[in-house]
Write a protein that holds these residues in place. Structure first.
Motif, PDB file in Angstrom:
ATOM      1  N   THR A 258      15.737  43.579 -28.025  1.00 22.73           N
ATOM      2  CA  THR A 258      14.915  43.563 -29.234  1.00 22.73           C
ATOM      3  C   THR A 258      15.713  43.066 -30.436  1.00 22.73           C
ATOM      4  OG1 THR A 258      13.714  45.468 -28.385  1.00 22.73           O
ATOM      5  CG2 THR A 258      13.499  45.040 -30.743  1.00 22.73           C
ATOM      6  N   TYR A 259      15.092  42.165 -31.171  1.00 27.96           N
ATOM      7  CA  TYR A 259      15.666  41.683 -32.441  1.00 27.96           C
ATOM      8  C   TYR A 259      14.658  42.017 -33.526  1.00 27.96           C
ATOM      9  CZ  TYR A 259      18.720  39.035 -29.349  1.00 27.96           C
ATOM     10  OH  TYR A 259      19.623  38.685 -28.374  1.00 27.96           O
ATOM     11  N   LYS A 260      15.091  42.763 -34.543  1.00 26.37           N
ATOM     12  CA  LYS A 260      14.202  43.105 -35.658  1.00 26.37           C
ATOM     13  C   LYS A 260      14.503  42.157 -36.810  1.00 26.37           C
ATOM     14  CE  LYS A 260      12.962  47.885 -34.848  1.00 26.37           C
ATOM     15  NZ  LYS A 260      11.527  47.783 -35.041  1.00 26.37           N
TER      16      LYS A 260
ATOM     17  N   PRO B  24      14.929  43.175 -21.354  1.00 24.31           N
ATOM     18  CA  PRO B  24      14.558  42.827 -22.723  1.00 24.31           C
ATOM     19  C   PRO B  24      15.688  43.102 -23.712  1.00 24.31           C
ATOM     20  CG  PRO B  24      13.716  44.995 -22.196  1.00 24.31           C
ATOM     21  CD  PRO B  24      14.510  44.546 -20.991  1.00 24.31           C
TER      22      PRO B  24
ATOM     23  N   GLU C 231      12.241  45.832 -17.103  1.00 23.80           N
ATOM     24  CA  GLU C 231      10.775  45.800 -17.021  1.00 23.80           C
ATOM     25  C   GLU C 231      10.342  45.627 -15.566  1.00 23.80           C
ATOM     26  OE1 GLU C 231       9.755  42.781 -19.872  1.00 23.80           O
ATOM     27  OE2 GLU C 231      10.202  44.153 -21.527  1.00 23.80           O
TER      28      GLU C 231
ATOM     29  N   VAL D   5      11.125  40.239 -29.022  1.00 30.75           N
ATOM     30  CA  VAL D   5      11.793  40.719 -27.807  1.00 30.75           C
ATOM     31  C   VAL D   5      12.078  39.508 -26.915  1.00 30.75           C
ATOM     32  CG1 VAL D   5      11.637  42.267 -25.816  1.00 30.75           C
ATOM     33  CG2 VAL D   5      10.586  42.934 -27.989  1.00 30.75           C
TER      34      VAL D   5
ATOM     35  N   GLU E 137      13.804  37.771 -23.470  1.00 35.29           N
ATOM     36  CA  GLU E 137      13.954  38.190 -22.070  1.00 35.29           C
ATOM     37  C   GLU E 137      15.227  37.594 -21.455  1.00 35.29           C
ATOM     38  OE1 GLU E 137      10.294  36.813 -20.364  1.00 35.29           O
ATOM     39  OE2 GLU E 137       9.243  38.636 -21.019  1.00 35.29           O
TER      40      GLU E 137
ATOM     41  N   GLU F 209      18.804  48.173 -27.242  1.00 36.59           N
ATOM     42  CA  GLU F 209      19.019  48.441 -25.810  1.00 36.59           C
ATOM     43  C   GLU F 209      20.514  48.361 -25.484  1.00 36.59           C
ATOM     44  OE1 GLU F 209      17.157  45.949 -27.004  1.00 36.59           O
ATOM     45  OE2 GLU F 209      15.069  46.342 -26.465  1.00 36.59           O
TER      46      GLU F 209
ATOM     47  N   THR G 207      18.018  46.230 -34.180  1.00 35.11           N
ATOM     48  CA  THR G 207      18.337  45.009 -33.428  1.00 35.11           C
ATOM     49  C   THR G 207      19.324  45.347 -32.304  1.00 35.11           C
ATOM     50  OG1 THR G 207      17.928  43.565 -35.306  1.00 35.11           O
ATOM     51  CG2 THR G 207      19.468  42.745 -33.657  1.00 35.11           C
TER      52      THR G 207
ATOM     53  N   ASP H 292       9.181  42.267 -34.850  1.00 32.33           N
ATOM     54  CA  ASP H 292      10.011  42.592 -33.685  1.00 32.33           C
ATOM     55  C   ASP H 292       9.905  41.429 -32.702  1.00 32.33           C
ATOM     56  OD1 ASP H 292      10.547  44.988 -34.823  1.00 32.33           O
ATOM     57  OD2 ASP H 292       9.579  46.214 -33.293  1.00 32.33           O
TER      58      ASP H 292
END
Ligand SMILES: C[S@@+](CC[C@H](N)C(=O)[O-])C[C@H]1O[C@@H](n2cnc3c(N)ncnc32)[C@H](O)[C@@H]1O
Length: 261
Positions: free
Chosen positions: A248-250, A246, A240, A193, A195, A150, A147, A191
């Protein structure tokens, strides 16, 4: 930092965000709604929302179940919930490590994106199992390792301090839900994602959710201007082609049943 001090700081951080939380909680809404199909269909049940926050999902639970309790460690979160949610809900200001309810008194414990704040986690799971009736369900979501990868890697280019909380791996969470008195019935990893227009947008969102307290952070206060610029520059490696940043959250969610003794 002692566990008690850490929990006090978590409560303070969430408390300061009680009025901004709902407008920023897009991840929390998504994950919480995702748990709905796992909820029991009977309505003569007592349900506990553990880490209820502003009470959005507590209110949904109260439209389904006879008795609903919303518990949170943050006084301000609970005050917001009391002022804005259904008056039939019973609110408890308490710590998930010491739930002020009797053994085997609850049919369902629902907990959306709260347990990632609990370290050590096994003690909270034991406490959930204590208050559940045999046959009762624990329906939860949490965030796991990977999580905000980035943001974590962008900060790693700047210094050795910790800027993002530790999220435990799925391989460490799963065994906590299988034991003599419990069994993981269903689980899902996703996952998600989200923005952002820029890194400041991400930082502001975390702050307005009350999720910016990092227990193991050495340096006090906000990062200096130079460090911040270095970090945001490094974050650009994830940019991107559309110009979106982005994050990311798991998410890991599941249903655990308390087995009969
Ligand atoms: C990300 S919010 C989730 C709120 C709500 N479940 C939702 O879906 O919007 C996490 C909540 O857990 C609460 N919390 C964190 N640690 C806690 C603990 N040890 N005991 C009880 N509540 C806790 C925080 O105060 C915060 O309101």
């Amino acid at each position: 930092m002692s566990e008690k001090t850490n929990r006090f700081k978590i409560a303070r951080s969430f408390g300061s965000a009680s009025s901004s939380y709902d407008t920023s909680a897009r991840l929390q809404r998504y994950c919480g709604k995702h748990l709905m199909p796992w909820l029991p269909n009977r309505n003569d049940l007592t349900a506990l929302d553990l880490g209820a926050g502003t009470g959005f999902f507590t209110e949904l639970l109260s439209s389904r179940y006879q008795q609903v309790i919303g518990l949170d460690i943050s006084k301000n979160m609970l005050q917001f919930a009391k002022d804005n949610r259904n008056s039939s809900i019973h609110w408890l200001e308490a710590d998930a490590y010491k739930i002020p309810l009797q053994d085997s008194s609850v049919d369902l414990v629902y907990s959306n994106l709260m347990i990632q704040w609990c370290d050590p986690l096994d003690l909270v799971i034991n406490e959930v199992m204590r208050v559940l009736k045999p046959g009762g369900l624990f329906v939860f979501s949490t965030l796991i390792d990977g999580t905000l990868i980035e943001l974590k890697s962008a900060w790693a280019q700047v210094d050795n301090d910790q800027h993002v909380i530790d999220f435990i791996p799925e391989s460490e969470i799963r065994p906590l839900f299988d034991g003599t008195n419990r069994k993981l019935l269903n689980a899902k990893q996703q996952d998600i994602v989200l923005e952002y227009e820029n890194v400041l947008h991400l930082a502001r969102e975390l702050k307005s959710l009350g999720a910016s307290h990092v227990p193991k952070k050495q340096g006090k206060g906000l990062a200096g201007k130079d460090q911040w610029q270095k970090m945001t520059k490094s974050y650009q490696s994830f940019l991107e082609p559309s110009g979106i940043y982005p994050a990311t959250y798991k998410a890991f969610s599941g249903v655990v049943v308390k087995l009969s003794d």
